[in-house]
Motif scaffolding. Structure first.
Motif, mmCIF file in Angstrom:
data_model
loop_
_atom_site.group_PDB
_atom_site.id
_atom_site.type_symbol
_atom_site.label_atom_id
_atom_site.label_comp_id
_atom_site.label_asym_id
_atom_site.label_seq_id
_atom_site.Cartn_x
_atom_site.Cartn_y
_atom_site.Cartn_z
ATOM 1 N N PHE B 30 0.827 -1.209 0.000
ATOM 2 C CA PHE B 30 0.000 0.000 0.000
ATOM 3 C C PHE B 30 0.862 1.260 0.000
ATOM 4 O O PHE B 30 0.692 2.153 -0.817
ATOM 5 C CB PHE B 30 -0.908 -0.043 1.243
ATOM 6 C CG PHE B 30 -1.781 1.161 1.433
ATOM 7 C CD1 PHE B 30 -3.069 1.191 0.913
ATOM 8 C CD2 PHE B 30 -1.330 2.258 2.154
ATOM 9 C CE1 PHE B 30 -3.883 2.295 1.096
ATOM 10 C CE2 PHE B 30 -2.148 3.367 2.338
ATOM 11 C CZ PHE B 30 -3.426 3.381 1.814
ATOM 12 N N ILE B 34 0.873 4.287 -2.880
ATOM 13 C CA ILE B 34 0.372 5.631 -2.553
ATOM 14 C C ILE B 34 1.504 6.661 -2.615
ATOM 15 O O ILE B 34 1.332 7.755 -3.145
ATOM 16 C CB ILE B 34 -0.285 5.644 -1.152
ATOM 17 C CG1 ILE B 34 -1.532 4.734 -1.135
ATOM 18 C CG2 ILE B 34 -0.653 7.064 -0.733
ATOM 19 C CD1 ILE B 34 -2.656 5.179 -2.040
ATOM 20 N N PHE B 37 2.223 8.015 -6.024
ATOM 21 C CA PHE B 37 1.308 9.066 -6.482
ATOM 22 C C PHE B 37 1.567 10.380 -5.753
ATOM 23 O O PHE B 37 1.210 11.450 -6.239
ATOM 24 C CB PHE B 37 -0.146 8.629 -6.304
ATOM 25 C CG PHE B 37 -0.510 7.444 -7.171
ATOM 26 C CD1 PHE B 37 -0.083 7.367 -8.491
ATOM 27 C CD2 PHE B 37 -1.266 6.399 -6.665
ATOM 28 C CE1 PHE B 37 -0.411 6.280 -9.288
ATOM 29 C CE2 PHE B 37 -1.602 5.314 -7.461
ATOM 30 C CZ PHE B 37 -1.174 5.257 -8.766
ATOM 31 N N PHE B 87 -10.474 4.072 -12.955
ATOM 32 C CA PHE B 87 -9.354 3.235 -12.540
ATOM 33 C C PHE B 87 -8.377 4.020 -11.660
ATOM 34 O O PHE B 87 -7.953 3.547 -10.598
ATOM 35 C CB PHE B 87 -8.634 2.684 -13.778
ATOM 36 C CG PHE B 87 -7.606 1.642 -13.463
ATOM 37 C CD1 PHE B 87 -7.966 0.310 -13.383
ATOM 38 C CD2 PHE B 87 -6.278 1.981 -13.235
ATOM 39 C CE1 PHE B 87 -7.029 -0.668 -13.081
ATOM 40 C CE2 PHE B 87 -5.330 1.011 -12.932
ATOM 41 C CZ PHE B 87 -5.707 -0.317 -12.858
ATOM 42 N N GLY B 88 -8.039 5.238 -12.102
ATOM 43 C CA GLY B 88 -7.073 6.038 -11.348
ATOM 44 C C GLY B 88 -7.591 6.412 -9.965
ATOM 45 O O GLY B 88 -6.881 6.280 -8.961
ATOM 46 N N ALA B 89 -8.864 6.842 -9.901
ATOM 47 C CA ALA B 89 -9.442 7.207 -8.606
ATOM 48 C C ALA B 89 -9.537 5.964 -7.720
ATOM 49 O O ALA B 89 -9.155 5.992 -6.541
ATOM 50 C CB ALA B 89 -10.821 7.839 -8.815
ATOM 51 N N GLY B 90 -10.031 4.865 -8.289
ATOM 52 C CA GLY B 90 -10.187 3.631 -7.521
ATOM 53 C C GLY B 90 -8.867 3.109 -6.997
ATOM 54 O O GLY B 90 -8.757 2.665 -5.849
ATOM 55 N N MET B 91 -7.815 3.204 -7.831
ATOM 56 C CA MET B 91 -6.507 2.683 -7.414
ATOM 57 C C MET B 91 -5.935 3.509 -6.267
ATOM 58 O O MET B 91 -5.361 2.954 -5.317
ATOM 59 C CB MET B 91 -5.546 2.678 -8.604
ATOM 60 C CG MET B 91 -4.194 2.076 -8.294
ATOM 61 S SD MET B 91 -3.197 1.886 -9.783
ATOM 62 C CE MET B 91 -1.607 1.522 -9.033
ATOM 63 N N ALA B 92 -6.093 4.834 -6.331
ATOM 64 C CA ALA B 92 -5.571 5.684 -5.249
ATOM 65 C C ALA B 92 -6.364 5.465 -3.956
ATOM 66 O O ALA B 92 -5.803 5.519 -2.863
ATOM 67 C CB ALA B 92 -5.611 7.149 -5.669
ATOM 68 N N ILE B 93 -7.675 5.219 -4.077
ATOM 69 C CA ILE B 93 -8.502 4.977 -2.886
ATOM 70 C C ILE B 93 -8.163 3.621 -2.274
ATOM 71 O O ILE B 93 -7.991 3.485 -1.067
ATOM 72 C CB ILE B 93 -10.003 5.057 -3.256
ATOM 73 C CG1 ILE B 93 -10.379 6.488 -3.655
ATOM 74 C CG2 ILE B 93 -10.873 4.573 -2.093
ATOM 75 C CD1 ILE B 93 -11.742 6.607 -4.319
ATOM 76 N N PHE B 94 -8.043 2.614 -3.143
ATOM 77 C CA PHE B 94 -7.778 1.242 -2.690
ATOM 78 C C PHE B 94 -6.322 1.103 -2.229
ATOM 79 O O PHE B 94 -6.025 0.516 -1.188
ATOM 80 C CB PHE B 94 -8.102 0.291 -3.855
ATOM 81 C CG PHE B 94 -7.887 -1.164 -3.587
ATOM 82 C CD1 PHE B 94 -8.047 -1.719 -2.320
ATOM 83 C CD2 PHE B 94 -7.552 -2.010 -4.638
ATOM 84 C CE1 PHE B 94 -7.854 -3.089 -2.108
ATOM 85 C CE2 PHE B 94 -7.366 -3.373 -4.431
ATOM 86 C CZ PHE B 94 -7.512 -3.904 -3.159
ATOM 87 N N GLY B 95 -5.392 1.625 -3.013
ATOM 88 C CA GLY B 95 -3.979 1.552 -2.649
ATOM 89 C C GLY B 95 -3.228 0.389 -3.267
ATOM 90 O O GLY B 95 -2.050 0.173 -2.953
ATOM 91 N N TYR B 96 -3.894 -0.346 -4.130
ATOM 92 C CA TYR B 96 -3.244 -1.420 -4.882
ATOM 93 C C TYR B 96 -3.859 -1.421 -6.281
ATOM 94 O O TYR B 96 -4.953 -0.924 -6.465
ATOM 95 C CB TYR B 96 -3.510 -2.804 -4.268
ATOM 96 C CG TYR B 96 -3.241 -2.923 -2.787
ATOM 97 C CD1 TYR B 96 -1.969 -3.268 -2.320
ATOM 98 C CD2 TYR B 96 -4.255 -2.707 -1.857
ATOM 99 C CE1 TYR B 96 -1.738 -3.383 -0.959
ATOM 100 C CE2 TYR B 96 -4.014 -2.818 -0.491
ATOM 101 C CZ TYR B 96 -2.751 -3.162 -0.045
ATOM 102 O OH TYR B 96 -2.514 -3.281 1.294
ATOM 103 N N CYS B 97 -3.162 -2.004 -7.270
ATOM 104 C CA CYS B 97 -3.778 -2.203 -8.576
ATOM 105 C C CYS B 97 -4.209 -3.670 -8.670
ATOM 106 O O CYS B 97 -3.948 -4.449 -7.752
ATOM 107 C CB CYS B 97 -2.843 -1.767 -9.700
ATOM 108 S SG CYS B 97 -1.449 -2.859 -9.978
#
Lengths: 176, 196
Positions: B30, B34, B37, B87-97
């Motif tokens: 994580f 993060i 970014f 995808f970009g918003a979800g990845m930053a919120i989740f913290g993993y791809c």
């Protein structure tokens, strides 16, 4: 030197070369780019087909696509096994629920972290399927083929992720 | 429903190697995702950049030998733009791809395990909405399965050469900063120097 698997991390450049060479191998051996999200789409489709056959019959998805347990599905299983092997051999095991950086900004609530992780991951996957690819399928495999779609996708997702991360953590002072 | 056994085995072996590389590359964490970014940790860009350059050289060299063929995703504008934003918003919120969250499960990270369930839900939503989405996506313009060299009427090697030059320059700059030469790279904390 010892067993390189016992090392907790390798140089990012070495790992990058490894993934690049691995992509030569996947194109040559399986005629497939490295990609993760198609397997998730197929798993969800198979589950829908099993749980609600009526929905599946009226949905053209099941005529246009043929969800299956294939190369890409096994690739995802392999990633899990590979990570377990790598994590066990190096002792880099982190059974945590709330990552420290998250905790510093949003507190230690497990419920908050897990529900946000669920919805964030869902949004990410929905986006990946709209664009037909993810960090692996577009970001690496598509970009290395110089696909126009992949470069546009990668630039957009990276920019949005940077903006989102600064909105979420920008006020968090220093490194944890 | 199933690929032939040899192909399943091939996928599994390829995946195991990919999983080891992701875990050893520290991108199943994580914090590393993060902090990329937030421009505090450049691991993700280093790995992806080198993988793209090395991959491109090999694939375009093997292409004339008919050892490989390209698999280009179509440039469906609405899907790529809306997908990239989600995808970009979800990845930053989740913290993993998607791939690194599977690798993070292998490390024992419980938020990533819940995220895998969320990813299945997101994929299921796409399948259920497919009848509505497929028409909508095509109505906004589809440039087809096009590559950057085709788009611009140039040689692929011009692009690959350019990317390789950028990569070499970036690696040289980064290594010079790390070895503590006369021009240290701003923002490189001692903690990161130890970890790389």
């Amino acid at each position: 030197m010892g067993n390189p698997l016992q090392s907790k991390s390798w140089s990012p450049y070495l790992v990058g070369v490894g993934i690049g060479v691995l992509s030569w191998f996947t194109f040559w051996s399986a005629d497939h780019p490295l990609g993760i999200t198609t397997a998730f789409e197929h798993t969800a489709a198979l589950a829908i087909q099993a749980a609600a056959p009526g929905v599946a019959e009226t949905n053209p998805y099941f005529q246009e696509e043929s969800p299956k347990i294939g190369w890409e599905w096994m690739l995802v299983v392999g990633v899990l096994i590979g990570s377990i092997i790598s994590s066990m051999t190096s002792g880099d095991h982190e059974p945590i629920t709330v990552p420290p950086l998250w905790k510093q900004r949003f507190g230690s609530s497990m419920g908050l972290r897990l529900s946000v992780a669920f919805w964030g991951a869902g949004l990410m996957m929905f986006g990946a399927r709209l664009a037909e690819g993810c960090t692996s399928g577009h970001g690496i495999s598509g970009s290395l083929q110089l696909a126009a779609s992949s470069w546009v996708f990668s630039i957009i997702f990276f920019s949005v992720a940077i903006g989102t991360a600064f909105l979420m953590y920008g006020r968090t002072g220093s490194d944890v | 429903m199933f690929d032939p056994l040899w192909k399943l085995a091939l996928g599994l072996i390829t995946g195991i190697i990919f999983g080891i590389l992701l875990q050893k590359g520290r991108v199943a964490k994580f914090q590393v995702i993060i902090e990329q970014f937030l421009f505090r940790d450049w691991t993700v860009v280093k790995i992806m950049g080198i993988a793209v350059v090395v991959g491109a050289v090999g694939i375009y060299a093997l292409l004339p030998l008919d050892a490989v063929s390209l698999h280009i995703k179509p440039l469906v504008w609405l899907g790529i733009v809306a997908g990239g934003i989600c995808f970009g918003a979800g990845m930053a919120i989740f913290g993993y791809c998607p791939g690194t969250s599977v690798a993070a499960c292998g490390e024992g990270r419980r938020d990533a395990m819940v995220g895998v369930l969320g990813m299945l839900a997101g994929a299921g939503l796409y399948v259920v909405l497919f009848p509505q989405l497929s028409g909508l996506l095509k109505s906004w313009g589809d440039a087809g399965k096009i590559t950057l060299p085709e788009w611009t009427g140039t040689s692929p090697w011009l692009w690959i050469g350019g990317l390789a030059l950028v990569a070499v320059a970036a690696v040289a700059y980064s290594l010079r900063g790390r070895s503590g030469a006369t021009h240290p790279v701003p923002g490189k904390s001692p903690r990161r120097q130890r970890s790389t």
